[in-house]
Design a protein around this motif. Sequence first.
Motif, short mmCIF file in Angstrom:
data_model
loop_
_atom_site.label_atom_id
_atom_site.label_comp_id
_atom_site.label_asym_id
_atom_site.label_seq_id
_atom_site.Cartn_x
_atom_site.Cartn_y
_atom_site.Cartn_z
N MET A 126 5.70 15.01 5.74
CA MET A 126 3.83 14.21 5.76
C MET A 126 3.40 13.73 6.29
SD MET A 126 2.24 11.61 3.00
CE MET A 126 3.68 12.48 1.31
N ASN A 127 2.04 14.24 7.33
CA ASN A 127 1.44 13.44 8.13
C ASN A 127 0.73 11.97 8.37
OD1 ASN A 127 -1.25 13.84 7.31
ND2 ASN A 127 -0.91 15.78 7.91
N ASP A 128 0.79 11.70 9.58
CA ASP A 128 -0.31 10.10 9.12
C ASP A 128 -1.11 10.22 8.20
OD1 ASP A 128 1.53 9.48 10.83
OD2 ASP A 128 0.69 8.69 12.27
N LYS A 129 -2.54 11.09 8.25
CA LYS A 129 -3.54 11.34 7.46
C LYS A 129 -3.02 11.28 6.12
CE LYS A 129 -7.47 13.56 6.71
NZ LYS A 129 -8.26 14.77 7.34
N ASP A 130 -2.25 12.09 5.52
CA ASP A 130 -1.92 12.48 4.40
C ASP A 130 -0.59 10.96 3.66
OD1 ASP A 130 -2.55 14.74 4.25
OD2 ASP A 130 -0.65 15.66 4.67
N GLN A 131 -0.07 10.43 4.36
CA GLN A 131 0.54 9.04 3.66
C GLN A 131 -0.92 7.91 3.46
OE1 GLN A 131 3.44 8.10 7.13
NE2 GLN A 131 4.87 9.56 6.24
N LYS A 132 -2.04 8.02 4.47
CA LYS A 132 -2.50 6.95 4.39
C LYS A 132 -3.34 7.34 3.62
CE LYS A 132 -6.84 4.92 7.00
NZ LYS A 132 -7.16 5.04 7.28
N GLN A 133 -3.36 8.52 3.18
CA GLN A 133 -4.73 9.27 1.49
C GLN A 133 -3.43 8.66 0.40
OE1 GLN A 133 -7.57 9.29 2.46
NE2 GLN A 133 -8.11 10.00 1.25
N LEU A 134 -2.42 8.38 0.74
CA LEU A 134 -1.75 8.49 -0.47
C LEU A 134 -1.42 6.82 -0.64
CD1 LEU A 134 0.49 9.37 -2.85
CD2 LEU A 134 2.10 9.48 -0.81
N ALA A 135 -1.50 6.23 0.57
CA ALA A 135 -1.42 4.67 0.70
C ALA A 135 -2.35 3.91 -0.78
CB ALA A 135 -0.94 3.83 1.24
N ILE A 136 -3.77 4.84 -0.16
CA ILE A 136 -5.01 4.28 -0.49
C ILE A 136 -5.27 4.70 -1.95
CG2 ILE A 136 -7.45 4.93 -0.88
CD1 ILE A 136 -7.09 5.44 2.66
N GLN A 137 -4.90 6.22 -2.50
CA GLN A 137 -4.18 6.39 -3.83
C GLN A 137 -3.56 5.58 -4.86
OE1 GLN A 137 -2.97 10.58 -4.12
NE2 GLN A 137 -2.47 9.55 -6.72
N HIS A 138 -2.17 4.64 -4.25
CA HIS A 138 -1.69 4.14 -5.33
C HIS A 138 -2.30 2.94 -5.13
CE1 HIS A 138 2.14 6.54 -5.69
NE2 HIS A 138 2.26 6.94 -3.81
N PHE A 139 -3.30 2.57 -4.30
CA PHE A 139 -3.92 1.10 -3.87
C PHE A 139 -4.58 1.34 -5.05
CE2 PHE A 139 -6.45 -2.41 -2.13
CZ PHE A 139 -5.59 -3.44 -2.22
N VAL A 140 -5.66 2.19 -5.55
CA VAL A 140 -6.89 2.28 -6.54
C VAL A 140 -6.10 2.42 -7.60
CG1 VAL A 140 -8.37 4.23 -7.10
CG2 VAL A 140 -8.07 2.99 -4.22
#
Length: 113
Positions: free
Chosen positions: A1-15
């Motif tokens: 998973m690239n950095d952008k995908d990891q960031k999006q996943l982290a945001i999704q979990h936080f939401v």
Amino acid sequence: MNDKDQKQLAIQHFVEYIQIKTVQPQPDYDKAFEFLKKYAQELDLEYSLITIDEDRQAAILTWLSSSTNEQSIVLNSHIDVVPVFEEYWIVPPFSGEIHDDKIYGRGTQDMKW
């Protein structure tokens, strides 16, 4: 998973976490603990739920090191939030809405991060 995908996943979990209504006086601890357990499994962390007393529990997520020389670090937060006055919010307080690269929701700056 690239950095952008990891960031999006982290945001999704936080939401998702923000959307769990853990507002006092009746926080949904069960749903929050379910979320934390699932997230721990996804991150390959140990998950334990300990009983503090008959009305309180705590979730402990452990990331084990393969090195015996590493020092430990403890991150501590709490799940519940104080009551909200929805009329003062620009978005519903448990929506986790994102505007102008900011995530809005009860607990985003002080409890649930």
